[in-house]
Design a protein around this motif. Structure first.
Motif, PDB file in Angstrom:
ATOM      1  N   THR A 190      67.691  30.738 -19.858  1.00 22.16           N
ATOM      2  CA  THR A 190      66.835  31.858 -20.244  1.00 22.16           C
ATOM      3  C   THR A 190      66.078  32.425 -19.055  1.00 22.16           C
ATOM      4  OG1 THR A 190      65.125  30.256 -20.885  1.00 22.16           O
ATOM      5  CG2 THR A 190      66.555  31.098 -22.624  1.00 22.16           C
ATOM      6  N   ALA A 195      58.508  31.517 -22.783  1.00 21.07           N
ATOM      7  CA  ALA A 195      58.526  30.825 -24.073  1.00 21.07           C
ATOM      8  C   ALA A 195      57.327  31.241 -24.923  1.00 21.07           C
ATOM      9  CB  ALA A 195      58.524  29.313 -23.847  1.00 21.07           C
ATOM     10  N   VAL A 198      58.114  34.533 -26.664  1.00 19.18           N
ATOM     11  CA  VAL A 198      59.094  34.401 -27.753  1.00 19.18           C
ATOM     12  C   VAL A 198      58.443  33.772 -28.987  1.00 19.18           C
ATOM     13  CG1 VAL A 198      61.241  33.267 -28.456  1.00 19.18           C
ATOM     14  CG2 VAL A 198      61.061  34.291 -26.184  1.00 19.18           C
ATOM     15  N   VAL A 199      57.710  32.676 -28.792  1.00 18.00           N
ATOM     16  CA  VAL A 199      57.052  32.007 -29.923  1.00 18.00           C
ATOM     17  C   VAL A 199      56.018  32.932 -30.564  1.00 18.00           C
ATOM     18  CG1 VAL A 199      55.578  30.076 -30.589  1.00 18.00           C
ATOM     19  CG2 VAL A 199      57.454  29.701 -28.981  1.00 18.00           C
ATOM     20  N   GLN A 201      56.068  36.166 -30.680  1.00 15.88           N
ATOM     21  CA  GLN A 201      56.757  37.202 -31.441  1.00 15.88           C
ATOM     22  C   GLN A 201      57.251  36.672 -32.780  1.00 15.88           C
ATOM     23  OE1 GLN A 201      59.498  38.452 -28.250  1.00 15.88           O
ATOM     24  NE2 GLN A 201      58.673  40.500 -28.479  1.00 15.88           N
ATOM     25  N   ILE A 202      57.693  35.430 -32.814  1.00 20.67           N
ATOM     26  CA  ILE A 202      58.140  34.837 -34.085  1.00 20.67           C
ATOM     27  C   ILE A 202      56.963  34.730 -35.054  1.00 20.67           C
ATOM     28  CG2 ILE A 202      59.017  32.725 -35.161  1.00 20.67           C
ATOM     29  CD1 ILE A 202      60.672  32.261 -32.630  1.00 20.67           C
ATOM     30  N   ASN A 232      64.367  37.205 -33.082  1.00 21.00           N
ATOM     31  CA  ASN A 232      63.453  36.368 -32.293  1.00 21.00           C
ATOM     32  C   ASN A 232      63.691  34.884 -32.550  1.00 21.00           C
ATOM     33  OD1 ASN A 232      61.862  38.228 -30.748  1.00 21.00           O
ATOM     34  ND2 ASN A 232      60.835  38.854 -32.627  1.00 21.00           N
ATOM     35  N   LEU A 233      64.086  34.541 -33.768  1.00 26.28           N
ATOM     36  CA  LEU A 233      64.443  33.152 -34.059  1.00 26.28           C
ATOM     37  C   LEU A 233      65.660  32.718 -33.248  1.00 26.28           C
ATOM     38  CD1 LEU A 233      63.885  32.975 -37.936  1.00 26.28           C
ATOM     39  CD2 LEU A 233      62.625  31.712 -36.187  1.00 26.28           C
ATOM     40  N   GLY A 236      64.436  32.066 -29.850  1.00 30.84           N
ATOM     41  CA  GLY A 236      63.720  30.795 -29.849  1.00 30.84           C
ATOM     42  C   GLY A 236      64.672  29.613 -29.827  1.00 30.84           C
ATOM     43  N   MET A 239      65.928  29.253 -26.319  1.00 25.87           N
ATOM     44  CA  MET A 239      64.924  28.622 -25.460  1.00 25.87           C
ATOM     45  C   MET A 239      64.978  27.103 -25.605  1.00 25.87           C
ATOM     46  SD  MET A 239      63.104  31.001 -23.781  1.00 25.87           S
ATOM     47  CE  MET A 239      61.677  30.040 -23.328  1.00 25.87           C
ATOM     48  N   TRP A 240      65.151  26.636 -26.836  1.00 21.40           N
ATOM     49  CA  TRP A 240      65.215  25.200 -27.086  1.00 21.40           C
ATOM     50  C   TRP A 240      66.517  24.602 -26.541  1.00 21.40           C
ATOM     51  CZ3 TRP A 240      68.481  22.369 -30.499  1.00 21.40           C
ATOM     52  CH2 TRP A 240      68.118  21.012 -30.642  1.00 21.40           C
ATOM     53  N   TRP A 243      66.616  24.799 -22.494  1.00 24.11           N
ATOM     54  CA  TRP A 243      65.387  24.407 -21.796  1.00 24.11           C
ATOM     55  C   TRP A 243      65.711  23.529 -20.587  1.00 24.11           C
ATOM     56  CZ3 TRP A 243      60.660  26.347 -22.433  1.00 24.11           C
ATOM     57  CH2 TRP A 243      59.596  25.698 -21.802  1.00 24.11           C
TER      58      TRP A 243
END
Length: 302
Positions: A190, A195, A198-199, A201-202, A232-233, A236, A239-240, A243
Motif C-alpha cells: 500500500t 492507515a 482508511v480506517v 473513512q470506514i 473503503n472496506l 482496509g 492494508m491488513w 502490512w
C-alpha cells in the motif's frame, strides 16, 4: 434534577437548541425524557455529524505528513485522488445548494481541500520512473487552474444539473477507488497510503449512513455513502494483507547482477565496513643510479 437542567446558563441552552432544536432540547434536557426515541435518534445523529465534521477536518493530515516527510507519493494513485476529490466536491456543493444541515456534509468540504493538496503533492513528487522535472511546473499550474474552475462551476450550476452530478458520484466513487485498489494488488503493497485515513473513512461512512437516513433521507446521498463504505472496506482489507510489504527502492535492495565488476567490489567493501587503499607503485630506478657493484637493491615493506 430537572430543577438544574431547566435553569442552565443561557449560552448553554442556546447552544443546545441550535444543535438539536427547541423541541428535542425541551424533551431531553429540560424534562429529561429519555423515552423520547425520536429525539434520542436525532440528537445522536447530530452528535455523530459534528464528530464526523471535526474528524474530517484532520482526516487526511496524516497522509499529507507521510508524503511530506518521505518526499514521496509512492503507492498513491493520481487518477484515484482526482476522482475522489471530484466526488467530495460534488457532494459538498449539492448538499450546500439544497440547504442540508452542515453537520450532514461538512466533512466533504474539508476532505475536498485536503485531497486537492494531496493531488498536487502527487504531481510534485512523482515516482522516479515517471519523473520529468521540466513538466512538473506546467502540470501543477494546470491542476491548480482546474481545481479553481471546478469549484466555480459547482457553485454556479443550476440545481437540476447538480442533481445529475450527484447521481454521477456513484460511479465516481467506484472508479476513484478502483485504481488505488488495483495498484495495491499489483504492487502487493500500500506504499505511502495512510492507515489512519482508511480506517477513518470506514468509520465515517458507517456514521454517515446513520446521519443521512435520520436527518436528510436522500437516497442518492445514502447510496453514495454505502458504495464508499464497501470500497473503503476493500482498502482496509488490503492494508491488513499487505502490512509491512514496503517495497522501497534503495541501494541496499539493488540486484548485484546488474552492477559492473568494480561496482560489485565497491558495494561489497562498503557492506563490510572496509576501505581498500591503493598504493601507486613507484617507477623503477634508472639504470645509472644502480650501485657500482651492479646489485639491485630492494626494500621489503611490511
Amino acid at each position: 434534577m430537572t430543577a438544574v437542567t431547566q435553569n442552565l446558563p443561557k449560552f448553554i441552552s442556546d447552544l443546545g437548541i441550535s444543535i438539536i432544536g427547541e423541541k428535542c432540547y425541551s424533551s431531553l434536557v429540560k424534562n429529561l425524557d429519555v423515552g423520547d426515541v425520536e429525539c434520542l435518534k436525532y440528537s445522536l445523529s447530530k452528535g455523530l455529524g459534528i464528530g464526523i465534521v471535526v474528524g474530517g477536518s484532520i482526516m487526511k493530515v496524516p497522509q499529507l505528513l507521510l508524503i511530506l516527510s518521505g518526499r514521496s507519493a509512492r503507492g498513491l494513485s493520481l487518477p484515484a485522488y482526482v476522482l475522489e476529490t471530484l466526488a467530495y466536491a460534488i457532494t459538498a456543493a449539492y448538499s450546500y445548494r439544497n440547504e442540508f444541515p452542515f453537520s450532514t456534509y461538512g466533512e466533504n468540504l474539508f476532505l475536498t481541500i485536503q485531497n486537492t493538496i494531496i493531488t498536487l503533492l502527487i504531481i510534485y513528487f512523482p515516482t522516479p520512473s515517471l519523473r520529468n522535472v521540466q513538466a512538473i511546473g506546467p502540470q501543477l499550474a494546470i491542476a491548480s487552474a482546474a481545481s479553481v474552475a471546478s469549484a466555480v462551476a459547482l457553485y454556479i450550476l443550476p440545481k437540476d444539473i447538480l442533481s445529475l452530478l450527484q447521481m454521477a458520484t456513484l460511479p465516481l466513487s467506484l472508479f476513484s477507488k478502483l485504481p488505488q485498489i488495483m495498484q495495491n494488488a499489483r504492487a502487493q503493497s500500500t506504499g505511502q497510503l495512510s492507515a489512519f485515513a482508511v480506517v477513518s473513512q470506514i468509520v465515517g461512512c458507517l456514521a454517515r449512513l446513520f446521519t443521512t437516513a435520520t436527518e436528510v433521507g436522500d437516497l442518492i446521498v445514502t447510496a453514495g455513502f454505502a458504495l464508499a463504505l464497501v470500497l473503503n472496506l476493500v482498502l482496509g482489507a488490503q492494508m491488513w494483507m499487505y502490512w509491512g510489504n514496503d517495497h522501497r527502492e534503495d541501494f541496499g535492495k539493488t540486484q548485484i547482477g546488474s552492477l559492473s565488476e568494480k561496482e560489485k567490489e565497491d558495494w561489497a567493501s562498503e557492506r563490510q565496513g572496509r576501505v581498500d587503499v591503493v598504493v601507486t607503485p613507484k617507477s623503477p630506478v634508472p639504470r645509472h643510479t644502480a650501485s657500482p657493484s651492479g646489485r639491485k637493491w630492494a626494500r621489503k615493506v611490511d
